[in-house]
Design an enzyme around this catalytic site. Structure first.
Site, PDB file in Angstrom:
ATOM      1  N   HIS A 247       0.967  -1.139  -0.150  1.00 40.26           N
ATOM      2  CA  HIS A 247      -0.029  -0.078  -0.050  1.00 40.26           C
ATOM      3  C   HIS A 247       0.843   1.263  -0.065  1.00 40.26           C
ATOM      4  CE1 HIS A 247      -2.294  -2.968   2.310  1.00 40.26           C
ATOM      5  NE2 HIS A 247      -3.317  -2.322   2.027  1.00 40.26           N
TER       6      HIS A 247
ATOM      7  N   ASP B  94       2.279   2.027   3.416  1.00 41.95           N
ATOM      8  CA  ASP B  94       3.377   0.896   3.789  1.00 41.95           C
ATOM      9  C   ASP B  94       4.750   1.351   3.470  1.00 41.95           C
ATOM     10  OD1 ASP B  94       1.050  -0.539   4.388  1.00 41.95           O
ATOM     11  OD2 ASP B  94       1.378  -1.909   2.576  1.00 41.95           O
TER      12      ASP B  94
HETATM   13  C1  XUL Z   1      -7.530  -6.692   4.454  1.00 43.81           C
HETATM   14  C2  XUL Z   1      -6.560  -7.119   3.247  1.00 43.81           C
HETATM   15  C3  XUL Z   1      -5.550  -6.243   2.312  1.00 43.81           C
HETATM   16  C4  XUL Z   1      -5.561  -6.209   1.151  1.00 43.81           C
HETATM   17  C5  XUL Z   1      -4.854  -4.991   0.508  1.00 43.81           C
HETATM   18  O1  XUL Z   1      -8.224  -7.715   4.892  1.00 43.81           O
HETATM   19  O2  XUL Z   1      -6.478  -8.276   2.905  1.00 43.81           O
HETATM   20  O3  XUL Z   1      -4.373  -6.039   3.315  1.00 43.81           O
HETATM   21  O4  XUL Z   1      -5.045  -7.328   0.721  1.00 43.81           O
HETATM   22  O5  XUL Z   1      -5.414  -3.631   0.639  1.00 43.81           O
END
Ligand code: XUL
Ligand code: CO
Length: 437
Positions: A100, A103
């Site tokens: 993300h 992150d």
């Molecule tokens: C949350 C989840 C996230 C997604 C990416 O449950 O799985 O981490 O993978 O946003």
């Protein structure tokens, strides 16, 4: 400078090894059904869990030290995470990572500064990538943690927040493309509702679709040729999330004309939260031509929330790999969206977790290939539908008959015979026989 000083490159030593820092089943170059294991299983490290999550839960603070020798919340720490991540991936032979935006860098008060930091860190990651074969599997924008997203991102009531989400997606796409990403994920963490008393579902869903269309247009304009993914999840954090499961998300994509650019990123623990098996959501995606990528983890059947455990259950990984092999592989990969349990707080535990997950999928691959090569299960399924191979079956399949014609046929027949045994127990025994031979 090494961060994981006492841990070397993880070798493959085979099932007889008792070395905890060795693979027992994941043998990258071993060929299964004509392809190397490493090609069947493009594993990825999730930046957020592996380099970020340190054990904080609702009831207690961090147990693990993920400072990597730097003060958290600084760019120095962001770079130390890159160093740690690359050392970690190289020692395990992992070729991909997922991230993300937030992150990678600490989010600033102003998006212009956050974006500057993202430019700086992605330059640093690019440098690190040189001389390695490590690439980005997919990127995404975190549009759920910041309080501004409490009412959603694409589904928000605030047009300013919506524009902010658009800005984050634009930048996350830029970084994904810069790092050679294969895909771009939408996980709609806050795209849903707590109560229908305050929610215009139709308006919200239309706006989510508009945001996705804009993302596709922008992505294609900067040369992104990969897949966009929806990652379905039914609940948590919202009471109800619009991307409930694969079938719901696929219906949404078709309704709004997004199905050519999007596929599914199926997460095991999300499928089980929706009341399905992992295999179910994989199959539904696959038969619709939309099985793109996998978030490889597992849940706990006794708990009603997302526990994001490392995959351990070989029955599940075998069923998963059966679906993946039947699908002809994935355009995405296997992202360990999984975290160590809170009391597993050492660096060694980070490695043990990935060794567990990679071995569980390698074993699943080996066993799924054996099931297909054995043929008993596939032959059974083919035979089960054999009555459709006759003239009548073909007429129905080719849309060449009518209800009246079928009715006349049925009247001539008087009564059909029973359709034949489903043989579930026999097939389960075959499955066990192959798993444990
Ligand atoms: C949350 C989840 C996230 C997604 C990416 O449950 O799985 O981490 O993978 O946003
Ligand atoms: Co996920």
């Amino acid at each position: 400078m090494s961060i994981f000083k006492n841990i070397g490159t993880i070798p493959y030593e085979g099932p007889a090894s008792t070395n905890p820092l060795a693979f027992k089943y994941y043998d990258a170059d071993r060929v299964i059904m004509g392809k190397k294991m490493s090609e069947h299983l493009p594993f990825a490290m999730a930046w957020w869990h592996n380099l970020g999550a340190a054990g904080t839960d609702m009831f207690g603070r961090d147990t693990a030290d993920k400072s990597f020798g730097c003060e958290k919340g600084t760019m120095e720490h962001a770079k130390a995470k890159v160093d740690a991540g690359f050392e970690f991936m190289q020692k395990l032979g992992i070729k991909y990572f997922c991230f993300h935006d937030v992150d990678l860098v600490p989010e600033a008060d102003d998006i212009k500064e956050t974006n500057r930091r993202l430019d700086e860190i992605s330059d640093y990651i690019l440098e690190k990538m040189q001389g390695t074969d490590i690439k980005c599997l997919w990127g995404t924008a975190n549009m759920f943690s910041n309080p501004r997203f409490m009412n959603g991102a694409g589904s928000t009531n605030s047009v300013d927040v919506y524009a902010f989400a658009a800005a984050q997606i634009k930048k996350a796409l830029d970084i994904t493309v810069k790092l050679g990403g294969r895909g771009y994920v939408f996980w709609g963490g806050r795209e849903g509702y707590e109560t229908l008393l305050n929610t215009d579902v139709k308006f919200e869903q239309e706006n989510i679709a508009k945001l996705m269309h804009m993302a596709v247009d922008y992505g294609r304009s900067i040369g992104f040729t990969g897949d966009f993914y929806i990652e379905p999840k039914p609940k948590e954090p919202m009471k109800h999330q619009y991307d409930f499961d694969a079938a719901t998300a696929i219906g949404f994509l078709r309704q709004y004309g997004l199905d050519k650019d999007f596929k599914m990123n199926i997460e095991a623990n999300h499928a089980t939260l929706a009341g399905h098996t992992f295999q179910h959501d994989l199959r539904i995606s696959a038969i619709n031509g939309m099985l793109g990528s996998i978030d490889a983890n597992q849940g706990d059947t006794l708990l009603g929330w997302d526990t994001d455990e490392f995959p351990f259950d070989v029955y599940e990984t075998t069923r998963c790999m059966y679906e993946v092999l039947k699908n002809g592989g994935l355009t995405g990969g296997f992202n360990f969206d999984a975290k160590n349990r809170r009391p597993s707080y050492t660096y060694e535990d980070m490695f043990y977790a990935f060794i567990l997950g990679m071995d569980a999928f390698a074993l699943g691959l080996i066993k799924a290939a054996e099931i297909i090569e054995d043929g008993r299960i596939d032959t059974f399924i083919k035979d089960k539908y054999s009555s459709w191979e006759g003239e009548l079956g073909q007429k129905i399949r080719n849309d060449q008959t009518t209800l009246a014609e079928l009715s006349a046929y049925a009247e001539k027949l008087g009564a059909p015979e029973l359709p034949g045994s489903g043989r579930q127990e026999y097939l389960e025994a075959v499955f066990n026989n192959i798993l444990f031979k």
